[in-house]
Write a protein that holds these residues in place. Structure first.
Motif, PDB file in Angstrom:
ATOM      1  N   ALA A  20      65.966  -8.495  43.696  1.00 24.02           N
ATOM      2  CA  ALA A  20      65.505  -6.968  43.656  1.00 24.02           C
ATOM      3  C   ALA A  20      66.428  -6.199  42.848  1.00 24.02           C
ATOM      4  O   ALA A  20      67.712  -5.895  43.273  1.00 24.02           O
ATOM      5  CB  ALA A  20      65.068  -6.725  45.329  1.00 24.02           C
ATOM      6  N   ALA A  41      57.547 -15.063  45.160  1.00 25.09           N
ATOM      7  CA  ALA A  41      58.390 -14.451  46.375  1.00 25.09           C
ATOM      8  C   ALA A  41      59.382 -15.359  46.501  1.00 25.09           C
ATOM      9  O   ALA A  41      59.353 -16.746  46.889  1.00 25.09           O
ATOM     10  CB  ALA A  41      57.840 -13.912  47.714  1.00 25.09           C
ATOM     11  N   ARG A  75      52.514  -6.765  48.588  1.00 20.90           N
ATOM     12  CA  ARG A  75      53.589  -6.008  48.379  1.00 20.90           C
ATOM     13  C   ARG A  75      54.095  -5.910  46.926  1.00 20.90           C
ATOM     14  O   ARG A  75      53.858  -6.705  46.212  1.00 20.90           O
ATOM     15  CB  ARG A  75      54.711  -6.849  49.227  1.00 20.90           C
ATOM     16  N   GLU A 167      60.832  -5.719  42.303  1.00 24.07           N
ATOM     17  CA  GLU A 167      60.845  -4.900  43.525  1.00 24.07           C
ATOM     18  C   GLU A 167      61.073  -5.838  44.710  1.00 24.07           C
ATOM     19  O   GLU A 167      61.442  -5.277  45.897  1.00 24.07           O
ATOM     20  CB  GLU A 167      59.437  -4.285  43.824  1.00 24.07           C
ATOM     21  N   MET A 168      61.377  -7.240  44.434  1.00 22.00           N
ATOM     22  CA  MET A 168      61.892  -8.153  45.554  1.00 22.00           C
ATOM     23  C   MET A 168      62.596  -9.435  44.942  1.00 22.00           C
ATOM     24  O   MET A 168      62.484  -9.241  43.634  1.00 22.00           O
ATOM     25  CB  MET A 168      60.751  -8.648  46.493  1.00 22.00           C
TER      26      MET A 168
END
Ligand SMILES: [Zn+2]
Length: 208
Positions: A20, A41, A75, A167-168
């Motif tokens: 991230a 993810a 997300r 963002e992650m």
């Protein structure tokens, strides 16, 4: 900027781990190459980039600078912070697959973005048992008012690039699309390499 670049070879795929806050610059070295793009993810292979959630949250069928790729759990995964050509990237069409090339008349096995997604993940020691819809960077798919879509060569020049911010924690998977039958990778129908650089900072954005 002096970047440590890696290559995604023409018609092949590759996976890149990202933390991230890191940035990835994807450089269209020859200007005419579509790059099918996914994110998975870290720690949950069931949460992947989702084009339907991306379109819903951005309220747009195209993907442009300032928008985020959403996950299947809604997300934010990747935000586009720069686009040197300021083009509209495709979210609508499926990644190419072996079946697609059979339907286009290929008698022999043909490399595909679908296979590249799974190959790239496998080289990183990962497996996802399905193929999410891809964000098709640089892919030029004009949409008419009646909903008809077209497939035309990219509107980008050699060296054009986009920058995405993770963002992650995630695995980024890129495929230099092997499509050489339709002109989506340029009128020459010749897939080409793309260059990729991952950095911890992005001076242009930091300066804002
Ligand atoms: Zn493809």
């Amino acid at each position: 900027m002096d970047l440590d670049t890696k290559t995604v070879a023409a018609s092949h795929g590759r996976a890149f781990p990202m933390k991230a806050g890191q940035y990835v610059r994807i450089i269209n070295t020859h200007g005419n190459q579509v790059v099918d793009t996914w994110a998975v993810a870290a720690g949950d292979l069931g949460e992947t980039s989702s084009m339907d959630h991306t379109r819903s949250v951005n309220s747009n069928i195209f993907f442009t600078k300032g928008m985020s790729v959403l996950s299947s759990r809604r997300r934010p995964m990747l935000r586009m912070v720069a686009d040197s050509a300021d083009v509209r990237h495709d979210t609508l069409l499926c990644p190419c697959s072996s079946e697609l090339y059979q339907q286009l008349g290929c008698a022999e096995p043909h490399r595909s973005c679908t296979d590249n997604f799974h190959e790239g993940l496998a080289e990183a020691g990962l497996a996802v048992p399905f193929t999410p819809a891809s964000l098709n960077l640089f892919m030029n798919v004009p949409v008419k008012a009646d909903g008809t879509v077209d497939r035309v060569p990219p509107a980008t020049a050699a060296g054009d690039y986009v920058v995405l911010r993770a963002e992650m924690d995630l695995t980024l998977v890129l495929s230099a699309c092997p499509q050489d039958i339709t002109p989506i990778n340029g009128d020459a129908r010749t897939p080409s390499d793309v260059a990729v650089a991952i950095t911890d900072s992005y001076p242009e954005e930091d300066a804002r």
